[in-house]
Design a protein around this motif. Structure first.
Motif, PDB file in Angstrom:
ATOM      1  N   SER A 135       0.831  -1.200   0.000  1.00 24.12           N
ATOM      2  CA  SER A 135       0.000   0.000   0.000  1.00 24.12           C
ATOM      3  C   SER A 135       0.865   1.250   0.000  1.00 24.12           C
ATOM      4  CB  SER A 135      -0.946   0.001   1.205  1.00 24.12           C
ATOM      5  OG  SER A 135      -0.232   0.191   2.413  1.00 24.12           O
ATOM      6  N   THR A 136       2.100   1.119   0.489  1.00 26.38           N
ATOM      7  CA  THR A 136       3.033   2.243   0.511  1.00 26.38           C
ATOM      8  C   THR A 136       3.932   2.263  -0.723  1.00 26.38           C
ATOM      9  OG1 THR A 136       3.073   2.279   2.927  1.00 26.38           O
ATOM     10  CG2 THR A 136       4.947   3.290   1.793  1.00 26.38           C
ATOM     11  N   PHE A 137       4.514   1.108  -1.055  1.00 27.14           N
ATOM     12  CA  PHE A 137       5.519   1.047  -2.122  1.00 27.14           C
ATOM     13  C   PHE A 137       4.957   0.586  -3.464  1.00 27.14           C
ATOM     14  CE2 PHE A 137       8.067   0.065   1.820  1.00 27.14           C
ATOM     15  CZ  PHE A 137       8.669   1.316   1.900  1.00 27.14           C
ATOM     16  N   LYS A 138       3.659   0.229  -3.505  1.00 31.34           N
ATOM     17  CA  LYS A 138       3.024  -0.213  -4.750  1.00 31.34           C
ATOM     18  C   LYS A 138       3.764  -1.380  -5.400  1.00 31.34           C
ATOM     19  CE  LYS A 138       0.254   3.274  -4.262  1.00 31.34           C
ATOM     20  NZ  LYS A 138      -0.729   3.142  -3.206  1.00 31.34           N
ATOM     21  N   GLY A 139       4.248  -2.295  -4.574  1.00 31.46           N
ATOM     22  CA  GLY A 139       4.888  -3.507  -5.076  1.00 31.46           C
ATOM     23  C   GLY A 139       6.355  -3.368  -5.408  1.00 31.46           C
ATOM     24  N   GLU A 140       6.907  -2.170  -5.279  1.00 30.77           N
ATOM     25  CA  GLU A 140       8.324  -1.961  -5.589  1.00 30.77           C
ATOM     26  C   GLU A 140       9.218  -2.844  -4.731  1.00 30.77           C
ATOM     27  OE1 GLU A 140      11.482   1.519  -4.496  1.00 30.77           O
ATOM     28  OE2 GLU A 140       9.630   2.191  -5.470  1.00 30.77           O
ATOM     29  N   GLN A 141       8.824  -3.022  -3.451  1.00 31.79           N
ATOM     30  CA  GLN A 141       9.653  -3.816  -2.525  1.00 31.79           C
ATOM     31  C   GLN A 141       9.681  -5.282  -2.923  1.00 31.79           C
ATOM     32  OE1 GLN A 141       6.532  -3.179  -2.018  1.00 31.79           O
ATOM     33  NE2 GLN A 141       5.606  -4.885  -0.934  1.00 31.79           N
ATOM     34  N   MET A 142       8.607  -5.782  -3.535  1.00 30.44           N
ATOM     35  CA  MET A 142       8.568  -7.180  -3.949  1.00 30.44           C
ATOM     36  C   MET A 142       9.489  -7.400  -5.150  1.00 30.44           C
ATOM     37  SD  MET A 142       6.592  -8.430  -1.681  1.00 30.44           S
ATOM     38  CE  MET A 142       6.657 -10.100  -2.315  1.00 30.44           C
ATOM     39  N   ILE A 143       9.459  -6.478  -6.102  1.00 32.09           N
ATOM     40  CA  ILE A 143      10.342  -6.589  -7.264  1.00 32.09           C
ATOM     41  C   ILE A 143      11.796  -6.595  -6.813  1.00 32.09           C
ATOM     42  CG2 ILE A 143      11.123  -5.463  -9.377  1.00 32.09           C
ATOM     43  CD1 ILE A 143       8.366  -6.603  -9.735  1.00 32.09           C
ATOM     44  N   ALA A 144      12.162  -5.666  -5.933  1.00 31.52           N
ATOM     45  CA  ALA A 144      13.553  -5.556  -5.483  1.00 31.52           C
ATOM     46  C   ALA A 144      13.994  -6.816  -4.747  1.00 31.52           C
ATOM     47  CB  ALA A 144      13.711  -4.334  -4.583  1.00 31.52           C
ATOM     48  N   ALA A 145      13.141  -7.343  -3.872  1.00 31.19           N
ATOM     49  CA  ALA A 145      13.518  -8.526  -3.097  1.00 31.19           C
ATOM     50  C   ALA A 145      13.607  -9.765  -3.973  1.00 31.19           C
ATOM     51  CB  ALA A 145      12.514  -8.747  -1.965  1.00 31.19           C
ATOM     52  N   LEU A 146      12.681  -9.917  -4.909  1.00 26.69           N
ATOM     53  CA  LEU A 146      12.715 -11.080  -5.800  1.00 26.69           C
ATOM     54  C   LEU A 146      13.876 -11.002  -6.773  1.00 26.69           C
ATOM     55  CD1 LEU A 146       8.877 -11.369  -6.338  1.00 26.69           C
ATOM     56  CD2 LEU A 146      10.318 -13.146  -5.306  1.00 26.69           C
ATOM     57  N   ASN A 147      14.220  -9.795  -7.204  1.00 27.08           N
ATOM     58  CA  ASN A 147      15.432  -9.630  -8.013  1.00 27.08           C
ATOM     59  C   ASN A 147      16.651 -10.126  -7.245  1.00 27.08           C
ATOM     60  OD1 ASN A 147      14.360  -8.546 -10.377  1.00 27.08           O
ATOM     61  ND2 ASN A 147      14.607  -6.424  -9.722  1.00 27.08           N
ATOM     62  N   ALA A 148      16.757  -9.711  -5.986  1.00 26.74           N
ATOM     63  CA  ALA A 148      17.906 -10.104  -5.164  1.00 26.74           C
ATOM     64  C   ALA A 148      17.915 -11.599  -4.897  1.00 26.74           C
ATOM     65  CB  ALA A 148      17.892  -9.333  -3.844  1.00 26.74           C
ATOM     66  N   ALA A 149      16.726 -12.187  -4.730  1.00 26.30           N
ATOM     67  CA  ALA A 149      16.633 -13.609  -4.413  1.00 26.30           C
ATOM     68  C   ALA A 149      16.949 -14.501  -5.599  1.00 26.30           C
ATOM     69  CB  ALA A 149      15.240 -13.937  -3.869  1.00 26.30           C
ATOM     70  N   GLY A 150      16.967 -13.944  -6.798  1.00 26.52           N
ATOM     71  CA  GLY A 150      17.307 -14.735  -7.981  1.00 26.52           C
ATOM     72  C   GLY A 150      16.121 -15.414  -8.630  1.00 26.52           C
TER      73      GLY A 150
END
Length: 522
Positions: free
Chosen positions: A108-123
């Motif tokens: 609700s705050t980041f509009k999914g940006e945090q999920m993209i960044a974390a999944l990118n890092a996770a591979g």
């Protein structure tokens, strides 16, 4: 065979499924369970049936949190699992079967940006879309898709501006894993769970039609194993397999509990939600026979956090802490969140919550158990921050919408007031209706003079009802809705706290007053 695994299970289920052309509809099972593993990948068994498999698929789906939930899950742990398997000589291929951009407090705050960044890092290696990817509209979805470093495969979501899959995603993918040539398609549901208002220039093609279009192409390109990555209801996955039996494996999402089943010759897998489990599927093809060895792995603290992914997750959690102090709107009157009053009568905060739920679902009426509202205090007039709203509702309840006859609404209201004059969490806060309650009458016959939209409640008329998933699932004794038609499932609804935030933000200033929608006769 269908295997439904309870959410609380903390052990591993495994089997190998071998199906050749002459064996359609038959399979061989090899089952192990109760295994305790500290560093999972160190226990690879060279002589096991999966040992020669050139491909190890790691499946997650419906992941709304980057952190563990109830001590299970966490994308940094998933990243560690992938790295351990790679170090053990496997070829891990991490696949996400939709639903991750929303809903959550962070989204609700980041509009999914945090999920993209974390999944990118996770591979993450490959993903398709789920219904919640559209929660912020198709333009923001395109932006997020372009921020991702993984391969998108989207076969049935078309951008009407280009006539191609949204964000130039691949409609199908063919990849080599050693000698194994694997073809992937990606299918998203096309039901009303995705609001048309969020599809300004997007068209959803029937998933079975899209699959029928691309499967022959996969075969022409020499794919010897066909994988459908889907975000469909389980019944639709089964229909897909019935129509297209050449599919060897469905990596599915949408349901929030683990499902492992076979339909004819096809293995269907769903790995629950929030990465609490990872489904490991080792794939091989031997003399024309496709082998799939399946294992459901609980993601516990036995797996340490992978440092790079953990750093990304922690950065966003730190930013969220600051973002929660953002002012959403202003209340010109105090909001009565006293538990004693909320759980025994109408309060202006109860009205606010119920109105927000009804507006979010566009329903005739809304009803929620008062125990959903927390804080137990009078919130003063003044600014309302995200943190304050989260204090009012610290749970992850989701708004559902049902089609129910008036008589069941009356039964639910009677159940809700059955413990009066005592305060009880089941007490109903409502919107879109008015009622009178005689607390002196016998429980089950206390509610009278119910009106919906100014008209008397018709026991035989069907009304749309917005309610938290807690009630849909029978919480606080609300069992009367079992078996009723669900218009918005828990998998598709908005977070209650997000609906409250949107409602307050849309008005900027609020001043809710008790309006007599619940009149209790003493």
């Amino acid at each position: 065979m269908a295997r439904h695994v309870n959410r609380a299970i903390a052990w591993i289920v495994a089997f190998v499924l071998v199906v050749g052309p002459a064996q359609a509809g038959h399979h061989l099972l090899y089952v192990t369970s109760g295994l305790s593993r500290t560093l999972y990948a160190q226990h690879e068994e060279p002589g096991s049936p999966r040992a020669p498999a050139p491909l190890t698929i790691l499946q997650i789906n419906d992941v709304y949190s980057t952190l563990p939930v109830d001590e299970l899950g966490g994308l940094a742990r998933v990243a560690t699992l992938k790295q351990q398997l790679a170090a053990a000589g496997r070829t891990p291929f991490l696949v996400l079967a939709g639903d991750f951009l929303s809903p959550s407090v962070a989204s609700s705050t980041f509009k999914g940006e945090q999920m993209i960044a974390a999944l990118n890092a996770a591979g993450l290696d490959l993903a398709t879309l789920g219904n919640h990817e559209f929660d912020f509209g198709d333009d923001l979805l395109i932006q997020r898709m372009r921020e991702a470093k993984w391969q998108w495969v989207v076969s049935n979501v078309i951008d009407t501006k280009t006539g191609k899959p949204i964000a130039d995603a691949a409609p199908y993918v063919v990849k080599m894993f050693g000698p194994l040539k694997v073809g992937f398609i990606g299918l998203c549901l096309n039901t009303s769970e995705i609001s048309e208002a969020k599809l300004t220039h997007t068209r959803l093609v029937d998933p079975l039609e899209a699959a029928a279009q691309y499967l022959p192409i996969l075969k022409r390109e020499g794919a010897t194993v066909i994988v459908a990555v889907t975000h469909l209801a389980f019944a639709t996955d089964r229909a897909l397999v019935e129509a297209l039996p050449d599919i060897d494996l469905i990596i599915g999402g949408h349901e929030h509990y683990p499902i492992t089943g076979t339909e004819n010759r096809t293995l269907i897998s769903k790995a629950g939600s929030d990465a609490k489990w990872v489904a490991r599927i080792d794939v091989n093809r031997v003399k024309g026979t496709v082998e799939r060895f399946y294992e459901l792995i609980p993601i516990t603290n036995a797996l340490p956090d992978e440092p790079r992914t953990a750093a990304v997750v922690n950065e966003y959690e730190s930013r969220l802490g600051t973002a929660l102090d953002t002012v959403v709107g202003v209340t010109r009157v105090p909001l009565d969140g006293s538990s004693v009053r909320l759980r025994a009568g109408e309060t202006n905060l109860g009205d606010l919550f119920a109105d927000a739920i009804r507006a979010d679902a566009a329903a005739d009426v809304a009803m929620m158990n008062a125990g959903t509202i927390r804080g137990d205090r009078m919130y003063p007039a003044g600014p309302l921050t995200k943190r304050t709203l989260l204090e009012m509702h610290p749970f992850g309840n989701v708004i559902c919408k049902l089609a129910v006859p008036g008589r069941l609404i009356l039964a639910a209201l009677n159940h809700g007031v059955s413990k009066l004059p005592a305060s009880a969490g089941q007490f109903p806060q409502v919107s879109g209706l008015t009622m009178k309650v005689d607390a002196n009458k016998a429980a089950g016959d206390r509610v009278t003079d119910v009106h919906v939209g100014g008209q008397p409640l018709d026991p035989d008329k069907t009304y749309s009802l917005a309610t938290p998933d807690f009630i849909l699932k029978g919480g606080d004794g609300y069992t009367m809705f079992a078996g009723q038609r669900v218009l918005i499932q828990p998998e598709s609804g908005d977070l209650l706290v997000s609906a409250l935030e949107n409602y307050v933000a849309s008005k900027n200033e609020i001043a809710p007053e008790i309006d007599g929608r619940i009149l209790i006769l003493r």
